[in-house]
Design a protein around this motif. Structure first.
Motif, mmCIF file in Angstrom:
data_model
loop_
_atom_site.group_PDB
_atom_site.id
_atom_site.type_symbol
_atom_site.label_atom_id
_atom_site.label_comp_id
_atom_site.label_asym_id
_atom_site.label_seq_id
_atom_site.Cartn_x
_atom_site.Cartn_y
_atom_site.Cartn_z
ATOM 1 N N TYR A 298 -29.833 -0.789 -57.259
ATOM 2 C CA TYR A 298 -30.294 0.269 -58.147
ATOM 3 C C TYR A 298 -31.685 0.769 -57.776
ATOM 4 O O TYR A 298 -32.515 0.035 -57.229
ATOM 5 C CB TYR A 298 -30.329 -0.218 -59.595
ATOM 6 C CG TYR A 298 -28.973 -0.540 -60.165
ATOM 7 C CD1 TYR A 298 -28.064 0.476 -60.454
ATOM 8 C CD2 TYR A 298 -28.598 -1.858 -60.410
ATOM 9 C CE1 TYR A 298 -26.813 0.182 -60.980
ATOM 10 C CE2 TYR A 298 -27.356 -2.163 -60.940
ATOM 11 C CZ TYR A 298 -26.468 -1.140 -61.217
ATOM 12 O OH TYR A 298 -25.230 -1.434 -61.730
ATOM 13 N N ARG B 73 -34.439 7.928 -59.968
ATOM 14 C CA ARG B 73 -34.731 9.250 -59.425
ATOM 15 C C ARG B 73 -35.503 10.048 -60.459
ATOM 16 O O ARG B 73 -35.239 9.943 -61.662
ATOM 17 C CB ARG B 73 -33.433 9.981 -59.082
ATOM 18 C CG ARG B 73 -33.640 11.376 -58.487
ATOM 19 C CD ARG B 73 -32.325 12.131 -58.414
ATOM 20 N NE ARG B 73 -32.477 13.425 -57.759
ATOM 21 C CZ ARG B 73 -31.726 14.496 -58.014
ATOM 22 N NH1 ARG B 73 -30.759 14.429 -58.920
ATOM 23 N NH2 ARG B 73 -31.930 15.629 -57.375
ATOM 24 N N ARG C 211 -34.205 8.403 -63.916
ATOM 25 C CA ARG C 211 -32.752 8.315 -64.059
ATOM 26 C C ARG C 211 -32.219 7.247 -63.111
ATOM 27 O O ARG C 211 -32.545 7.244 -61.927
ATOM 28 C CB ARG C 211 -32.095 9.663 -63.739
ATOM 29 C CG ARG C 211 -32.602 10.819 -64.593
ATOM 30 C CD ARG C 211 -32.370 10.585 -66.077
ATOM 31 N NE ARG C 211 -32.766 11.731 -66.888
ATOM 32 C CZ ARG C 211 -32.917 11.704 -68.202
ATOM 33 N NH1 ARG C 211 -32.716 10.566 -68.858
ATOM 34 N NH2 ARG C 211 -33.273 12.785 -68.862
ATOM 35 N N VAL D 269 -30.054 5.371 -60.505
ATOM 36 C CA VAL D 269 -29.203 5.824 -59.405
ATOM 37 C C VAL D 269 -28.797 4.630 -58.553
ATOM 38 O O VAL D 269 -29.450 3.581 -58.557
ATOM 39 C CB VAL D 269 -29.913 6.865 -58.503
ATOM 40 C CG1 VAL D 269 -30.195 8.145 -59.263
ATOM 41 C CG2 VAL D 269 -31.194 6.290 -57.894
ATOM 42 N N ALA E 261 -28.302 7.596 -53.177
ATOM 43 C CA ALA E 261 -29.359 8.590 -53.386
ATOM 44 C C ALA E 261 -30.129 8.856 -52.093
ATOM 45 O O ALA E 261 -30.351 10.016 -51.715
ATOM 46 C CB ALA E 261 -30.309 8.115 -54.477
ATOM 47 N N CYS F 249 -28.859 17.234 -54.275
ATOM 48 C CA CYS F 249 -30.227 16.707 -54.352
ATOM 49 C C CYS F 249 -31.247 17.786 -54.724
ATOM 50 O O CYS F 249 -32.403 17.464 -55.013
ATOM 51 C CB CYS F 249 -30.614 16.063 -53.020
ATOM 52 S SG CYS F 249 -29.686 14.560 -52.646
#
Length: 330
Positions: free
Chosen positions: A8, A11, A21, A23, A28, A39
């Motif tokens: 994890y 972002r 957030r 992601v 990502a 993106c």
């Protein structure tokens, strides 16, 4: 193995005041490298500098914030941030070249296995894969990373931003657009860094460009030895801090550097480091965070640090002695 467990990140779309957030870190970073339209590369955006496991996901989903997260972290790549004054120009480029060349020579890595970027405005980011020595995750991983990065930079004779190793630090996303320059954070291969003038690098950064991140699989014995040394230094420092907390043997007076900073401030490139140290010294004396801010903020602003950097450095210095973080890293 660690990449699967520590999968994890977070972002931020927009500036660092925007929400974090959760992601999938690999997805990502791959999206930004591939210039995936999802993106939104024309916008300012950030990813976390470190990676986290399930406890972070639960914390962020439960609180909506990274604030006060003090769990373990890990990274598949460590970063060096070479920044400068607005008019530093070629001096910053030459510093990035010295750092990259020194890493190749002293850590025995290939130049093309470094992940190098122009930041989009005035600095450079140099990344090195931790696959070269496979460090374990931990609560103090980010502190060992800072010690490691500072030692490598000192060997190269380069000043880096040592304030970017907060556990929940935001890190400008690859290919994203810098809001002040309108240019993109652009990947450079080793030869481009070494040979291209700054004007040509800026020209490249007018648009994003897909790239394949290097994925080296060979070991660096010098990096492994240095990481072990840095980890031991961090461990000993944590033990001393714990002993002081038990015995009440913190500092009993302001040191000279703290007094000088309050009275005179500091100059680049030492201002961030000295502000951090002054806040830590005040915290050792039992000063609350509000008093640290009141004593240090004006001098820090007068010496040219941005307000957000001032607050962050004071909070981080205070936290290094007092414990739990009062705010989020950005």
């Amino acid at each position: 193995m660690h990449a699967r467990t520590y999968r994890y990140g977070f972002r931020v779309l927009g500036d660092c005041r925007q929400p974090r957030r959760l992601v999938d870190f690999d997805r990502a970073t791959s999206g930004y490298a591939a210039c995936d339209e999802r993106c939104e590369l024309e916008r300012e955006s950030y990813l976390s500098a470190f990676r986290f496991s399930d406890d972070f996901a639960a914390h962020l989903n439960g609180s909506g914030s990274t604030r006060r997260f003090d769990g373990p972290c890990w990274a598949d790549r460590l970063w060096w941030d070479i920044d400068g004054e607005d008019d530093a120009g070629d001096a910053t480029l030459h510093a990035a070249r010295r750092l990259a060349k020194s890493m190749v020579e002293t850590l025995h890595v290939e130049g093309d296995d470094l992940l190098i970027f122009w930041s989009g405005r005035k600095g450079f980011h140099v990344g090195m894969a931790t696959a070269h020595w496979e460090p374990a995750p931990g609560r103090d991983f980010h502190r060992a990373a800072r010690r490691f990065a500072e030692t490598v930079a000192e060997t190269a004779g380069v000043v880096i931003d040592a304030g970017v190793y907060d556990r929940v630090r935001c890190w400008r996303a690859a290919n994203s657009r810098h809001p002040k320059s309108g240019l993109h954070k652009r990947r450079l291969v080793f030869d481009e860094l070494m040979r291209m003038p700054l004007a040509a690098i800026r020209k490249l950064a007018e648009w994003p460009e897909p790239f394949e991140p290097p994925a080296p699989r060979y070991a660096s014995e010098p990096a492994a030895r240095l990481w072990a040394e840095c980890g031991e230094q961090v461990r000993r420092a944590s033990e001393v801090k714990a002993q002081r907390a038990v015995k009440g043997r913190g500092a009993t007076r302001l040191n000279r550097q703290t007094l000088h900073f309050i009275r005179e401030g500091a100059t680049y490139p030492n201002r961030h480091r000295l502000l951090y140290s002054a806040a830590a010294n005040l915290a050792e004396l039992g000063a609350p965070l509000a008093l640290c801010v009141a004593l240090l903020e004006e001098s820090a602003l007068d010496c040219g640090l941005p307000p957000a950097d001032v607050r962050r450095a004071i909070e981080n210095g205070f936290q290094s002695v007092a414990g739990a973080a009062p705010g989020e890293g950005a």
